[in-house]
Design an enzyme around this catalytic site. Structure first.
Site, PDB file in Angstrom:
ATOM      1  N   SER A 114       0.855  -1.196   0.000  1.00 20.37           N
ATOM      2  CA  SER A 114       0.000   0.000   0.000  1.00 20.37           C
ATOM      3  C   SER A 114       0.884   1.235   0.000  1.00 20.37           C
ATOM      4  O   SER A 114       2.034   1.186   0.467  1.00 20.37           O
ATOM      5  CB  SER A 114      -0.869  -0.007   1.265  1.00 20.37           C
ATOM      6  OG  SER A 114      -1.478   1.252   1.463  1.00 20.37           O
ATOM      7  N   TYR A 138      -2.009  -0.581  10.406  1.00 20.43           N
ATOM      8  CA  TYR A 138      -2.083  -0.867   8.967  1.00 20.43           C
ATOM      9  C   TYR A 138      -0.761  -0.496   8.293  1.00 20.43           C
ATOM     10  O   TYR A 138      -0.191  -1.284   7.533  1.00 20.43           O
ATOM     11  CB  TYR A 138      -3.249  -0.082   8.352  1.00 20.43           C
ATOM     12  CG  TYR A 138      -3.502  -0.416   6.897  1.00 20.43           C
ATOM     13  CD1 TYR A 138      -4.250  -1.525   6.538  1.00 20.43           C
ATOM     14  CD2 TYR A 138      -2.982   0.381   5.878  1.00 20.43           C
ATOM     15  CE1 TYR A 138      -4.484  -1.835   5.197  1.00 20.43           C
ATOM     16  CE2 TYR A 138      -3.207   0.087   4.543  1.00 20.43           C
ATOM     17  CZ  TYR A 138      -3.957  -1.020   4.202  1.00 20.43           C
ATOM     18  OH  TYR A 138      -4.175  -1.333   2.875  1.00 20.43           O
TER      19      TYR A 138
END
Ligand code: NAD
Length: 245
Positions: free
Chosen positions: A137, A150
């Protein structure tokens, strides 16, 4: 259709039947690959392309990950490609992040990558060929607020793939990642639908738009192909330039 990527007949496991995983599974099937998709959510598996074999399994445990690799290899007669597209995100400031939130995001996003990669790596190293592609990501690089666990899971993933890539490079096994910016899926839709959020994120992207699941298929299929034989340990940002600014 020409098979320039050489994906025809390739034996592929996609872990994750969400927005990105299901789009990738369909693209692999379209390219002539044989595909198993593993996910814990039966509803996601039920809506997959009919050419794809669904496998319901919880990938938050070692047993679940080992089972997914073994079942996929049994169904397909071996395993050439592993794609990791499972993930969870709960956006909260660090000061409000519980141990349970931390554990869940690290386990689903990072530990499952280690466990699936290890189990698939054993088969691929023994076979002398393999392709592993992980979904990282832009959060692996940028310090988005409310993304503590995350971001840590994705930063850890970037380093994990580099070590796997190095350890298996001489065995014909490549390990890479695609790192999307914001793509509208179940993971992000609720957040993007909040007032002003979609417009704000769009304004941060030089290309002037959010990503689509289709933006991921070309890069991911290339990394999963024989054409990418000498590409390993890379994180390919697929983000419309988001990480440039
Ligand atoms: N959508 C984005 O904007 C975006 C951006 C950057 C990175 N990513 C990454 O791409 C990957 C795919 O994301 P997505 O957008 O398709 O999300 P999604 O929510 O649509 O799909 C994620 C899938 O993971 C599955 N999953 C969760 N926990 C599981 C478990 N314990 N066992 C098995 N399956 C489990 C869910 O059921 C779901 O189908 C994730 O790793 C995500 O972090 C997504």
């Amino acid at each position: 259709m020409s098979d320039w990527l050489g994906l025809g007949g390739q034996r592929v496991l996609v872990a994750g039947a969400g927005g990105i995983g299901s789009a990738l599974a369909e693209a692999f099937a379209e390219a002539g690959a044989r595909v198993v998709v593993a996910d814990v959510n039966p509803a996601g598996l039920a809506s997959l392309d009919p050419r794809v074999h669904p496998l319901e399994v919880d990938l938050s445990t070692t047993a679940g990950c080992d089972h997914a690799i073994a079942r996929a290899a049994a169904e397909l007669g071996g395993l050439d490609v592993l794609v990791h597209a499972v993930g969870v995100n709960h956006r909260v400031p660090i000061l409000d992040t519980s141990d349970a939130d931390w554990d869940r995001m690290i386990t689903v996003n990072l530990t499952s990558a280690f466990r699936l990669g290890r189990a698939a790596g054993k088969l691929m190293v023994a076979a002398g060929y393999g392709r592993q592609v992980y979904c990282s990501s832009v959060s692996s690089l940028l310090a988005h607020p409310d993304h503590g666990p995350y971001a840590a899971s994705k930063g850890g993933l970037n380093q994990l793939i580099r070590v796997m890539a190095r350890e298996w490079a001489a065995d014909g096994v490549t390990v890479n990642a695609v790192a999307p910016g914001y793509v509208e899926t179940d993971l992000t839709r609720g957040h993007l639908d909040k007032p002003g959020v979609r417009e704000h994120y769009t304004s941060l992207i030089p290309a002037g738009r959010l990503g689509t699941t289709g933006d991921l298929t070309g890069p991911a299929l290339f990394l999963a192909s024989r054409q990418a034989a000498f590409v390993t340990g890379h994180v390919l940002y697929v983000d419309g330039g988001r990480t440039l600014v």
